[in-house]
Design an enzyme around this catalytic site. Structure first.
Site, short mmCIF file in Angstrom:
data_model
loop_
_atom_site.label_atom_id
_atom_site.label_comp_id
_atom_site.label_asym_id
_atom_site.label_seq_id
_atom_site.Cartn_x
_atom_site.Cartn_y
_atom_site.Cartn_z
CG ASP A 103 -2.51 0.63 1.55
OD1 ASP A 103 -2.52 2.00 0.66
OD2 ASP A 103 -3.11 0.28 1.68
CG ASP A 204 -4.16 6.25 1.15
OD1 ASP A 204 -5.09 4.87 1.39
OD2 ASP A 204 -4.12 7.48 1.39
CG HIS A 333 -9.01 -0.60 4.67
ND1 HIS A 333 -8.71 -0.84 3.28
CD2 HIS A 333 -8.09 0.07 5.30
CE1 HIS A 333 -7.98 0.43 2.88
NE2 HIS A 333 -8.49 1.35 3.52
CG ASP A 334 -11.21 2.90 4.36
OD1 ASP A 334 -10.42 3.04 5.61
OD2 ASP A 334 -10.61 2.85 3.15
C1 NOJ Z 1 -7.75 5.73 2.13
C2 NOJ Z 1 -7.76 4.42 3.11
O1 NOJ Z 1 -8.23 3.19 2.57
C3 NOJ Z 1 -8.12 4.79 4.15
O2 NOJ Z 1 -8.16 3.64 5.53
C4 NOJ Z 1 -7.53 5.91 5.10
O3 NOJ Z 1 -8.11 6.38 6.10
C5 NOJ Z 1 -7.30 6.74 3.79
N1 NOJ Z 1 -6.66 6.88 2.71
C6 NOJ Z 1 -6.12 7.84 3.90
O4 NOJ Z 1 -5.35 7.62 4.37
#
Ligand code: NOJ
Length: 557
Positions: A103, A204, A333-334
């Site tokens: 990542d 990201d 994960h989001d």
């Molecule tokens: C996207 C990522 O998937 C998330 O988990 C993160 O909080 C934000 N970008 C900031 O890096």
């Protein structure tokens, strides 16, 4: 259509499995997953049949945002292990036939990164321009932008009295990509990992790296702060910088790349992933993840409007066909867990989880499975805000209650449905304490339903969600139509059935998915269902012309 559109490549034929290392497998009892834990689970991943592992960030980090705030891009997070552990993981993954994708979080770093610590020292510091510093305006922030995790997107730094931009938390200052030296540092760091043998990057929020000069105020949508989206996403130099990255780094290696790209449209995506664009292989678009949003954005989860979801996904399928390549995902994960969101995590748990997997995996593109999706892990029902860990939902809860004046029960209900922590509870391996994730106290509580949904139980049961996912993965490998076939939407107006057809050479694949808990009639004009053509199925009673609740049928002709 360029020649590359027809090329067969391994990353088009792969299935990616995302690991959130913090929650995957702990090996030393500290309650935090680690690299040795991942190594222990490689045989499982090999058995499942996936090709590529995407590791959420494993780098040195103060963990304000669980590793998405990196303080050293070339060191491993202490809790996760050492560089030796990483080298061993890479070696063993390759021995198991698995590739590793890292990542790359370079829209921002941690405020504890050496670059930032230098940068904040003085206006003349050689690292000053690695970040985005501005003077205040009338004693206030340089503009009205709100940060993604609440509050202003600017923080005043007392040393020089200037403000720095942080589109996420104040501990995640945005890097200044307009500075060539910064870009070169990032590229050389990427080469360093690729020379070690890693197989690619998930990038990201990569479409946020170029900001519109002047950083104009954003529109206010009711709140206190302005929206930075039009000035940050897909900015003026983003393609120039990605082409440079491709030329300087990516083109020299045989890699897989996927860029996270919030708010990207199909037309914009073509510029990122076009086969002749020389930028990225894929983007993670968000349009399909937003179809159930409402007045509070992601904190409203409306019932799924299937027609809308189909419209969006069909638009991406046909929009990129022959031009670029799709990523396919329901989870990461989001996002809250898909079986709880658009399936049914009660009576029809297994059936709906299989249906959702079918619907996604047979589209054109590279599927991404998020850890636990393959056993139908569900959202977690925490009963108190103190059980949550994620900075985003904790800040949001406070904002709801303190700024907006929402009653705490309503605020909590919104967090429960939408929190990213739904995806971050420990991986459920078996029926032992904490689902076998750790022998210590997990950093976030396990979902108590690990006794019911876990890998051990499902591996023994040939009818499980897990075995079904394994079958889906194998089916893709054995049928080029799944990878390279064209897509046609069927019954686009049907509010309950997602049906589509794939075509490749002289073959046709029909995918019929019932997204509702009712039995419903289904007739595809010009197509006759024949049981002997069924190749994937999540039911046992076949009634032509009718789909049972959450039934998925796939016919190959
Ligand atoms: C996207 C990522 O998937 C998330 O988990 C993160 O909080 C934000 N970008 C900031 O890096």
């Amino acid at each position: 259509m360029g020649q590359k559109s027809k090329e067969k490549t391994w990353w088009k034929e792969s299935v990616v499995y995302q690991i959130y290392p913090r929650s995957f497998q702990d090996s030393n009892g500290d309650g935090i997953g680690d690299l040795q834990g991942i190594i222990r689970r490689l045989p499982y991943l090999q058995w499942l049949g996936i090709d590529v592992i995407w590791l959420s960030p494993i780098f040195q980090s103060p963990n304000d945002d669980n590793g998405y705030d990196i303080s050293d891009y070339q060191a491993i997070m202490n809790e996760f292990g050492t560089m030796e552990d990483f080298d061993e993981l890479l070696r063993q993954a390759h021995e198991h036939g698995l590739k590793i994708m890292l990542d790359l979080v370079v829209n921002h770093s941690s405020d504890e990164h050496a670059w930032f610590m230098e940068s904040r020292k003085s206006k003349e510091n050689p690292y000053r321009d690695y970040y985005i510093w501005r003077e205040g305006k009338d004693g206030k922030e340089p503009n009205n932008w709100g940060g993604s995790f609440g509050g202003s997107a600017w923080k005043k730094d007392e040393t020089t009295g200037e403000y720095y931009l942080h589109t996420f938390s104040p501990k995640q200052p945005d890097l200044n990509w307009d500075n060539k030296k910064l870009r070169e540092e990032v590229f050389s760091m990427m080469r360093w990992w690729l020379d070690k043998g890693v197989d690619g990057f998930r990038m990201d929020v990569i479409n946020m790296i170029s900001k519109v000069p002047g950083l104009p105020d954003g529109e206010k949508h009711g709140g206190q702060y302005g929206d930075f989206t039009p000035y940050v996403m897909n900015g003026p130099h983003v393609h120039e910088y990605l082409q440079e990255m491709n030329k300087e780094v990516l083109s020299k290696y045989d890699v897989i790349t996927v860029g996270e790209a919030p708010a990207v449209t199909v037309e914009q995506a073509k510029q990122y992933v076009g086969f002749d664009a020389d930028e990225l292989n894929m983007v993670f678009q968000f349009e399909h993840m937003c179809v159930d949003e409402g007045p509070y954005g992601k904190w409203t989860k409306n019932p799924l409007d299937l027609v809308n979801l189909k419209n969006v996904l069909s638009k991406w399928q046909t929009g990129l066909d022959g031009i670029g390549w799709n990523s396919l995902y329901w989870n990461n994960h989001d996002q809250p867990r898909i079986v709880s969101r658009w399936g049914n995590d009660g009576e029809y748990h297994d059936k709906s989880a299989k249906m959702l997997g079918t619907c996604l995996h047979l589209l054109q593109g590279t599927p991404y499975i998020y850890q636990g999706e393959e056993i139908g892990m569900t959202n977690v029902e925490f009963s108190s805000i103190s059980q949550y860990r994620d900075i985003e939902c904790l800040n949001q809860y406070k904002d709801f209650v303190e700024q907006i004046g929402m009653n705490p029960e309503e605020a909590f209900a919104r967090i429960q449905k939408s929190s990213r922590d739904n995806a971050r509870t420990p991986m459920q391996w078996n029926g032992e304490a904490n689902g076998g994730f750790t022998e210590g106290t997990p950093w976030i509580e396990a979902n108590p339903n690990y006794t019911q949904f876990n890998v051990e139980i499902q591996r023994k049961d040939k009818d499980s969600v897990l075995h079904y996912y394994r079958k889906l993965i194998r089916f893709r490998k054995e049928h080029l139509i799944v990878i390279y076939g064209t897509y046609e939407s069927l019954l686009p107006k049907d509010p309950q059935v997602f049906a589509y057809k794939r075509k490749y050479q002289d073959q046709e694949l029909y995918v019929l998915c019932n997204f509702s808990k009712e039995s419903i009639p289904v007739v595809i004009p010009g197509f006759t269902e024949m049981k002997e053509n069924l190749v994937l199925w999540n039911d046992t009673r076949w009634i032509p012309g009718e789909l049972s609740p959450y039934e998925a049928r796939v016919y190959l002709i």
